[in-house]
Design a protein around this motif. Structure first.
Motif, PDB file in Angstrom:
ATOM      1  N   VAL A 227      40.510 -25.281  44.933  1.00 21.86           N
ATOM      2  CA  VAL A 227      40.939 -25.044  43.556  1.00 21.86           C
ATOM      3  C   VAL A 227      40.278 -23.758  43.068  1.00 21.86           C
ATOM      4  N   PHE A 228      40.769 -23.247  41.965  1.00 21.25           N
ATOM      5  CA  PHE A 228      40.210 -22.042  41.354  1.00 21.25           C
ATOM      6  C   PHE A 228      39.629 -22.412  39.992  1.00 21.25           C
ATOM      7  N   GLY A 229      38.338 -22.124  39.810  1.00 19.26           N
ATOM      8  CA  GLY A 229      37.666 -22.519  38.580  1.00 19.26           C
ATOM      9  C   GLY A 229      38.278 -21.940  37.325  1.00 19.26           C
ATOM     10  N   GLY A 230      38.949 -20.806  37.446  1.00 21.17           N
ATOM     11  CA  GLY A 230      39.561 -20.160  36.287  1.00 21.17           C
ATOM     12  C   GLY A 230      41.011 -20.524  36.081  1.00 21.17           C
ATOM     13  N   ASN A 231      41.450 -21.614  36.689  1.00 22.16           N
ATOM     14  CA  ASN A 231      42.826 -22.077  36.459  1.00 22.16           C
ATOM     15  C   ASN A 231      42.893 -23.557  36.841  1.00 22.16           C
ATOM     16  N   MET A 232      42.229 -24.369  36.052  1.00 21.76           N
ATOM     17  CA  MET A 232      42.159 -25.811  36.318  1.00 21.76           C
ATOM     18  C   MET A 232      42.649 -26.576  35.090  1.00 21.76           C
ATOM     19  N   ILE A 233      43.441 -27.619  35.331  1.00 21.29           N
ATOM     20  CA  ILE A 233      43.974 -28.464  34.267  1.00 21.29           C
ATOM     21  C   ILE A 233      43.427 -29.870  34.508  1.00 21.29           C
ATOM     22  N   ILE A 234      42.501 -30.294  33.637  1.00 22.38           N
ATOM     23  CA  ILE A 234      41.800 -31.550  33.885  1.00 22.38           C
ATOM     24  C   ILE A 234      42.048 -32.523  32.730  1.00 22.38           C
ATOM     25  N   PRO A 235      42.771 -33.610  32.978  1.00 22.10           N
ATOM     26  CA  PRO A 235      43.032 -34.586  31.922  1.00 22.10           C
ATOM     27  C   PRO A 235      41.791 -35.400  31.571  1.00 22.10           C
ATOM     28  N   LYS A 236      41.823 -35.988  30.401  1.00 23.76           N
ATOM     29  CA  LYS A 236      40.713 -36.792  29.901  1.00 23.76           C
ATOM     30  C   LYS A 236      40.318 -37.887  30.884  1.00 23.76           C
ATOM     31  N   GLU A 237      41.318 -38.502  31.530  1.00 23.07           N
ATOM     32  CA  GLU A 237      41.041 -39.596  32.474  1.00 23.07           C
ATOM     33  C   GLU A 237      40.171 -39.128  33.628  1.00 23.07           C
ATOM     34  N   VAL A 238      40.180 -37.824  33.894  1.00 23.08           N
ATOM     35  CA  VAL A 238      39.361 -37.270  34.976  1.00 23.08           C
ATOM     36  C   VAL A 238      38.053 -36.706  34.438  1.00 23.08           C
ATOM     37  N   PHE A 239      38.111 -35.866  33.378  1.00 20.78           N
ATOM     38  CA  PHE A 239      36.864 -35.245  32.917  1.00 20.78           C
ATOM     39  C   PHE A 239      35.923 -36.240  32.251  1.00 20.78           C
ATOM     40  N   SER A 240      36.422 -37.423  31.897  1.00 22.42           N
ATOM     41  CA  SER A 240      35.528 -38.449  31.353  1.00 22.42           C
ATOM     42  C   SER A 240      34.798 -39.212  32.457  1.00 22.42           C
ATOM     43  N   LYS A 241      35.187 -38.983  33.710  1.00 24.87           N
ATOM     44  CA  LYS A 241      34.570 -39.693  34.844  1.00 24.87           C
ATOM     45  C   LYS A 241      33.831 -38.770  35.816  1.00 24.87           C
ATOM     46  N   ILE A 242      34.354 -37.573  36.014  1.00 31.49           N
ATOM     47  CA  ILE A 242      33.824 -36.676  37.047  1.00 31.49           C
ATOM     48  C   ILE A 242      33.234 -35.438  36.394  1.00 31.49           C
ATOM     49  N   MET A 243      31.998 -35.105  36.762  1.00 37.77           N
ATOM     50  CA  MET A 243      31.377 -33.887  36.255  1.00 37.77           C
ATOM     51  C   MET A 243      31.129 -32.907  37.400  1.00 37.77           C
ATOM     52  N   PHE A 244      30.840 -31.676  37.048  1.00 38.69           N
ATOM     53  CA  PHE A 244      30.445 -30.679  38.036  1.00 38.69           C
ATOM     54  C   PHE A 244      29.005 -30.946  38.446  1.00 38.69           C
ATOM     55  N   ASP A 245      28.703 -30.710  39.696  1.00 42.13           N
ATOM     56  CA  ASP A 245      27.377 -30.971  40.249  1.00 42.13           C
ATOM     57  C   ASP A 245      26.449 -29.812  39.896  1.00 42.13           C
ATOM     58  N   PRO A 246      25.445 -30.037  39.039  1.00 42.98           N
ATOM     59  CA  PRO A 246      24.581 -28.941  38.599  1.00 42.98           C
ATOM     60  C   PRO A 246      23.718 -28.339  39.691  1.00 42.98           C
ATOM     61  N   TYR A 247      23.658 -28.973  40.876  1.00 46.19           N
ATOM     62  CA  TYR A 247      22.829 -28.441  41.955  1.00 46.19           C
ATOM     63  C   TYR A 247      23.589 -27.470  42.869  1.00 46.19           C
ATOM     64  N   VAL A 248      24.878 -27.289  42.607  1.00 44.57           N
ATOM     65  CA  VAL A 248      25.660 -26.357  43.424  1.00 44.57           C
ATOM     66  C   VAL A 248      25.518 -24.952  42.838  1.00 44.57           C
ATOM     67  N   PRO A 249      25.029 -23.972  43.627  1.00 48.05           N
ATOM     68  CA  PRO A 249      24.777 -22.641  43.080  1.00 48.05           C
ATOM     69  C   PRO A 249      26.040 -21.843  42.784  1.00 48.05           C
ATOM     70  N   ARG A 250      27.091 -22.076  43.552  1.00 49.42           N
ATOM     71  CA  ARG A 250      28.379 -21.422  43.324  1.00 49.42           C
ATOM     72  C   ARG A 250      29.441 -22.250  44.053  1.00 49.42           C
ATOM     73  N   GLY A 251      30.710 -21.890  43.911  1.00 46.68           N
ATOM     74  CA  GLY A 251      31.745 -22.715  44.530  1.00 46.68           C
ATOM     75  C   GLY A 251      31.845 -24.069  43.861  1.00 46.68           C
ATOM     76  N   GLU A 252      31.453 -24.112  42.588  1.00 47.57           N
ATOM     77  CA  GLU A 252      31.430 -25.380  41.854  1.00 47.57           C
ATOM     78  C   GLU A 252      32.828 -25.950  41.651  1.00 47.57           C
ATOM     79  N   ASP A 253      33.838 -25.098  41.737  1.00 48.96           N
ATOM     80  CA  ASP A 253      35.206 -25.574  41.548  1.00 48.96           C
ATOM     81  C   ASP A 253      35.660 -26.454  42.714  1.00 48.96           C
ATOM     82  N   ILE A 254      35.440 -25.969  43.941  1.00 49.97           N
ATOM     83  CA  ILE A 254      35.821 -26.770  45.113  1.00 49.97           C
ATOM     84  C   ILE A 254      34.911 -27.988  45.239  1.00 49.97           C
ATOM     85  N   ASP A 255      33.642 -27.829  44.873  1.00 46.17           N
ATOM     86  CA  ASP A 255      32.743 -28.979  44.889  1.00 46.17           C
ATOM     87  C   ASP A 255      33.234 -30.058  43.921  1.00 46.17           C
ATOM     88  N   TYR A 256      33.799 -29.636  42.794  1.00 45.93           N
ATOM     89  CA  TYR A 256      34.348 -30.596  41.831  1.00 45.93           C
ATOM     90  C   TYR A 256      35.516 -31.359  42.457  1.00 45.93           C
TER      91      TYR A 256
END
Length: 369
Positions: A227-256
């Motif tokens: 996925v591309f971090g600058g073009n993501m569409i995340i519904p409430k049902e997803v963003f209320s359950k899944i967060m980005f991992d703060p320990y990832v230094p970069r590539g946080e979009d694919i890690d998500y």
């Protein structure tokens, strides 16, 4: 027509660094191309491009991100001035470090210290989490994540972004949508220029292979390993359950994406949902960007290895050709061979510091990473 009844919030982080004459300091956060405070940057260009959109039924949040707390007040003012200079028929908010500190203080006083500890405006993953946290505060149904080095050229972007939300895909109602980037010439592939040190680290080639498979083929909507971090569409049902991992230094979009898959929530890429990506040149040396990839891939591979059996298991092969090729058992070998070649390339140019740092990447992969 589900988009007519959904509250949509678009969040755009805008990254700023010390003035150009001062440059980057050792304690500053590392981002690909933050704008020096004494330069114009790309945010205004993006904001002006919003005018092309036929659907403007969304709230807009601009995150004023400093590379260091020392310039946070200046960055917040700079971003506010840019936003004020553009005529936008939208509900627009500028959020900076001072607002984040207020939010943390409120949460601490409300007995939610654990949550307060997860809120930060420092680091890619933390900033992406704010891109979910702020829409949640506004009770949004959908969060749209955009970056400030992009421009809208498709009048139907918002319609396409919300086209499939709330409608089943593969009999699923819980999923997220990924768009993609195109260059100024409309091409979705990344620059395929090759240097000798890339022989065992063909990241660009693997990315283009994946892009051809997913973006360049039918059908319009398909499961994606990237996925591309600058073009993501995340519904409430997803963003209320899944967060980005703060320990990832970069590539946080694919890690998500990996985090979501571990909870049986897929990402689907829409090969009609594009945005034009016009990034400035990257300011950090090759060895440093490669080091961040090393930490990222080793961490993500460990995450795959440590999955609990009761969860849907995500295998590296499920993420082929990219990023799966960097999440397998030969990762250490790739790191060693790649940095050995890079060190020789630096040496041939008389760059002894670069040579030293490339060799140090090998040691770090065996220790800190």
């Amino acid at each position: 027509l589900s988009y007519l009844i959904m509250k949509t919030v678009m969040v755009i982080p805008s990254y700023w660094s010390r003035e150009k004459s001062i440059g980057w300091k050792k304690q500053d956060a590392i981002y690909d191309h933050p704008t020096p405070l004494d330069e114009k940057g790309t945010l205004k260009r993006l904001l002006e491009s919003i005018d092309v959109l036929e659907n403007k039924d969304f709230d807009l949040i601009i995150l004023a991100v400093p590379t260091t707390d020392e310039i946070s007040t200046q960055v917040q003012k700079k971003v506010t001035d840019i936003v004020s200079s553009v005529s936008l028929d939208l509900n627009v908010s500028v959020i900076g470090s001072s607002h984040i500190e207020q939010a943390k203080e409120y949460l601490n006083q409300s007995g939610k210290k654990d949550l307060a500890g997860l809120i930060s405006i420092n680091g890619y993953s933390n900033i992406r989490n704010l891109c979910l946290f702020l829409p949640a505060i506004k009770d949004a149904d959908v969060a749209i994540l955009i970056d400030d080095d992009e421009v809208f050229t498709d009048p139907l972007f918002l319609f396409k972004a919300l086209d499939h939300i709330k409608n089943p895909i593969d009999h699923r109602l819980q999923y997220a949508i990924a768009g993609y980037y195109v260059n100024s010439d409309g091409n979705y592939q990344v620059d395929s220029s090759f240097a000798p040190w890339m022989k065992f680290w063909d990241k660009k080639g693997k990315m283009n292979e994946a892009f051809d498979q997913i973006i360049g083929s039918s059908p319009r909507i398909k499961s994606t390993p990237f996925v591309f971090g600058g073009n993501m569409i995340i519904p409430k049902e997803v963003f209320s359950k899944i967060m980005f991992d703060p320990y990832v230094p970069r590539g946080e979009d694919i890690d998500y994406l990996i985090n979501a898959r571990m909870h049986d929530i897929p990402f689907y890429l829409d090969n009609q949902l594009f945005i034009v990506h016009l990034p400035p040149s990257k300011s950090h040396p090759t060895w440093q960007r490669l080091r961040e990839d090393i930490f990222r891939f080793m961490y993500e591979r460990k995450k795959l290895i440590c999955q609990k059996k009761k969860k849907p298991l995500v295998q590296a092969e499920d993420l082929d050709p990219y990023p799966g090729c960097f999440l397998k058992n030969d990762l250490e070998e790739k790191i060693k061979k790649t940095n050995s070649l890079l060190s020789k390339e630096y040496l041939s140019k008389g760059d002894h510091q670069g040579q030293k740092q490339a060799l140090n990447n090998i040691k770090l992969a065996e220790s800190e990473a």
